[in-house]
Design a protein around this motif. Sequence first.
Motif, mmCIF file in Angstrom:
data_model
loop_
_atom_site.group_PDB
_atom_site.id
_atom_site.type_symbol
_atom_site.label_atom_id
_atom_site.label_comp_id
_atom_site.label_asym_id
_atom_site.label_seq_id
_atom_site.Cartn_x
_atom_site.Cartn_y
_atom_site.Cartn_z
ATOM 1 N N HIS A 154 12.468 9.478 -11.400
ATOM 2 C CA HIS A 154 12.281 9.928 -10.018
ATOM 3 C C HIS A 154 10.854 9.662 -9.547
ATOM 4 O O HIS A 154 10.633 9.261 -8.409
ATOM 5 C CB HIS A 154 12.627 11.409 -9.879
ATOM 6 C CG HIS A 154 14.101 11.675 -9.904
ATOM 7 N ND1 HIS A 154 14.950 11.280 -8.903
ATOM 8 C CD2 HIS A 154 14.872 12.278 -10.821
ATOM 9 C CE1 HIS A 154 16.186 11.633 -9.198
ATOM 10 N NE2 HIS A 154 16.159 12.244 -10.368
ATOM 11 N N LEU A 155 9.889 9.892 -10.410
ATOM 12 C CA LEU A 155 8.496 9.627 -10.058
ATOM 13 C C LEU A 155 8.290 8.145 -9.772
ATOM 14 O O LEU A 155 7.663 7.772 -8.771
ATOM 15 C CB LEU A 155 7.567 10.093 -11.180
ATOM 16 C CG LEU A 155 6.078 9.840 -10.961
ATOM 17 C CD1 LEU A 155 5.570 10.584 -9.730
ATOM 18 C CD2 LEU A 155 5.288 10.268 -12.201
ATOM 19 N N THR A 156 8.840 7.288 -10.619
ATOM 20 C CA THR A 156 8.727 5.842 -10.413
ATOM 21 C C THR A 156 9.383 5.430 -9.107
ATOM 22 O O THR A 156 8.810 4.648 -8.337
ATOM 23 C CB THR A 156 9.356 5.084 -11.603
ATOM 24 O OG1 THR A 156 8.627 5.425 -12.785
ATOM 25 C CG2 THR A 156 9.309 3.579 -11.394
ATOM 26 N N GLN A 157 10.578 5.961 -8.828
ATOM 27 C CA GLN A 157 11.260 5.652 -7.562
ATOM 28 C C GLN A 157 10.425 6.096 -6.375
ATOM 29 O O GLN A 157 10.307 5.374 -5.373
ATOM 30 C CB GLN A 157 12.630 6.326 -7.514
ATOM 31 C CG GLN A 157 13.651 5.714 -8.431
ATOM 32 C CD GLN A 157 14.940 6.536 -8.469
ATOM 33 O OE1 GLN A 157 15.119 7.493 -7.731
ATOM 34 N NE2 GLN A 157 15.845 6.158 -9.362
ATOM 35 N N PHE A 158 9.845 7.289 -6.472
ATOM 36 C CA PHE A 158 9.008 7.814 -5.391
ATOM 37 C C PHE A 158 7.819 6.893 -5.144
ATOM 38 O O PHE A 158 7.551 6.488 -4.013
ATOM 39 C CB PHE A 158 8.537 9.230 -5.731
ATOM 40 C CG PHE A 158 7.417 9.708 -4.851
ATOM 41 C CD1 PHE A 158 7.650 10.044 -3.536
ATOM 42 C CD2 PHE A 158 6.129 9.814 -5.351
ATOM 43 C CE1 PHE A 158 6.620 10.483 -2.717
ATOM 44 C CE2 PHE A 158 5.095 10.246 -4.543
ATOM 45 C CZ PHE A 158 5.338 10.578 -3.224
ATOM 46 N N LEU A 159 7.085 6.552 -6.202
ATOM 47 C CA LEU A 159 5.899 5.713 -6.056
ATOM 48 C C LEU A 159 6.276 4.309 -5.578
ATOM 49 O O LEU A 159 5.586 3.727 -4.733
ATOM 50 C CB LEU A 159 5.117 5.648 -7.367
ATOM 51 C CG LEU A 159 4.500 6.967 -7.823
ATOM 52 C CD1 LEU A 159 3.904 6.836 -9.220
ATOM 53 C CD2 LEU A 159 3.450 7.463 -6.833
ATOM 54 N N ARG A 160 7.381 3.781 -6.093
ATOM 55 C CA ARG A 160 7.836 2.455 -5.662
ATOM 56 C C ARG A 160 8.223 2.487 -4.180
ATOM 57 O O ARG A 160 7.856 1.588 -3.421
ATOM 58 C CB ARG A 160 9.012 1.994 -6.517
ATOM 59 C CG ARG A 160 9.416 0.553 -6.239
ATOM 60 C CD ARG A 160 10.527 0.072 -7.161
ATOM 61 N NE ARG A 160 9.991 -0.095 -8.512
ATOM 62 C CZ ARG A 160 10.549 0.422 -9.603
ATOM 63 N NH1 ARG A 160 11.655 1.130 -9.525
ATOM 64 N NH2 ARG A 160 10.017 0.224 -10.784
ATOM 65 N N SER A 161 8.952 3.524 -3.758
ATOM 66 C CA SER A 161 9.368 3.615 -2.353
ATOM 67 C C SER A 161 8.171 3.804 -1.428
ATOM 68 O O SER A 161 8.229 3.458 -0.254
ATOM 69 C CB SER A 161 10.384 4.738 -2.151
ATOM 70 O OG SER A 161 9.761 6.002 -2.249
ATOM 71 N N ALA A 162 7.073 4.349 -1.979
ATOM 72 C CA ALA A 162 5.853 4.514 -1.190
ATOM 73 C C ALA A 162 5.042 3.220 -1.158
ATOM 74 O O ALA A 162 3.993 3.165 -0.522
ATOM 75 C CB ALA A 162 5.008 5.647 -1.771
ATOM 76 N N GLY A 163 5.519 2.179 -1.865
ATOM 77 C CA GLY A 163 4.859 0.886 -1.834
ATOM 78 C C GLY A 163 3.765 0.700 -2.869
ATOM 79 O O GLY A 163 2.947 -0.210 -2.753
ATOM 80 N N MET A 170 0.841 -1.173 0.000
ATOM 81 C CA MET A 170 0.000 0.000 0.000
ATOM 82 C C MET A 170 0.885 1.234 0.000
ATOM 83 O O MET A 170 1.854 1.317 0.728
ATOM 84 C CB MET A 170 -0.900 -0.036 1.234
ATOM 85 C CG MET A 170 -1.708 1.216 1.473
ATOM 86 S SD MET A 170 -2.800 1.670 0.132
ATOM 87 C CE MET A 170 -4.252 0.792 0.489
ATOM 88 N N CYS A 171 0.562 2.176 -0.824
ATOM 89 C CA CYS A 171 1.313 3.422 -0.882
ATOM 90 C C CYS A 171 1.117 4.202 0.407
ATOM 91 O O CYS A 171 0.052 4.187 0.995
ATOM 92 C CB CYS A 171 0.830 4.284 -2.053
ATOM 93 S SG CYS A 171 1.069 3.545 -3.659
ATOM 94 N N THR A 172 2.152 4.889 0.830
ATOM 95 C CA THR A 172 2.076 5.687 2.048
ATOM 96 C C THR A 172 2.141 7.166 1.723
ATOM 97 O O THR A 172 2.586 7.554 0.656
ATOM 98 C CB THR A 172 3.244 5.327 2.993
ATOM 99 O OG1 THR A 172 4.465 5.580 2.305
ATOM 100 C CG2 THR A 172 3.166 3.882 3.413
ATOM 101 N N GLY A 173 1.709 8.009 2.636
ATOM 102 C CA GLY A 173 1.656 9.454 2.413
ATOM 103 C C GLY A 173 3.028 10.090 2.327
ATOM 104 O O GLY A 173 3.709 10.227 3.332
ATOM 105 N N GLN A 174 3.457 10.440 1.126
ATOM 106 C CA GLN A 174 4.721 11.108 0.880
ATOM 107 C C GLN A 174 4.514 12.135 -0.213
ATOM 108 O O GLN A 174 3.532 12.089 -0.935
ATOM 109 C CB GLN A 174 5.790 10.106 0.431
ATOM 110 C CG GLN A 174 6.103 9.042 1.463
ATOM 111 C CD GLN A 174 7.207 8.125 0.971
ATOM 112 O OE1 GLN A 174 8.125 8.550 0.282
ATOM 113 N NE2 GLN A 174 7.118 6.861 1.323
ATOM 114 N N THR A 175 5.469 13.043 -0.360
ATOM 115 C CA THR A 175 5.377 14.069 -1.396
ATOM 116 C C THR A 175 6.681 14.143 -2.167
ATOM 117 O O THR A 175 7.755 14.020 -1.596
ATOM 118 C CB THR A 175 5.070 15.440 -0.765
ATOM 119 O OG1 THR A 175 3.860 15.349 -0.040
ATOM 120 C CG2 THR A 175 4.945 16.520 -1.822
ATOM 121 N N LEU A 176 6.563 14.365 -3.470
ATOM 122 C CA LEU A 176 7.715 14.521 -4.353
ATOM 123 C C LEU A 176 7.455 15.728 -5.226
ATOM 124 O O LEU A 176 6.362 15.895 -5.742
ATOM 125 C CB LEU A 176 7.862 13.282 -5.244
ATOM 126 C CG LEU A 176 8.842 13.358 -6.408
ATOM 127 C CD1 LEU A 176 10.274 13.313 -5.885
ATOM 128 C CD2 LEU A 176 8.613 12.205 -7.361
#
Length: 150
Positions: A36-45, A1-7
């Motif tokens: 960077h967007l893909t890394q952000f979304l992937r790191s958010a799960g 599940m994605c978690t609350g983060q901002t990029l």
Amino acid sequence: MCTGQTLLLDQNELALAAPRIALGRGIAGLEAAQDHLTQFLRSAGCHKRILYRAEIVVKETVANIRQHGERADRPARAWVEAWIGDQRAVIAVEDDGPPFDPMRLMKAPPNGSADAGRGMRVIRRNTDDVRYIRTQTGRNRLELHIGLNG
């Protein structure tokens, strides 16, 4: 599940500092922005289907910016911001081109061109909600909402 983060991706210079990531000049920074967007979304799960949909909608949005926002004397500039919240990934793409509401393409009859509005149809198929805003700073802002469960 994605978690609350901002990029935040700004396509003017190269730097990596959370929560703001600045990328190469102009629209040419799209590939790096996608990474960077893909890394952000992937790191958010986020699930890989969310990553795929995000990649498609950003590419189509930037293609629209290039088509409608660039002038011969000045290339378009664009900024990408993404966050996770309320069971959705939201990607906001801003550009400094002339006012252009792509949502009206969805309401208007085709102008005879087979390509007219194609990018917006692709965007609509891959998002759960799309919102256009002309910002107070004179930028076009398209907010692309992708549900995390679909």
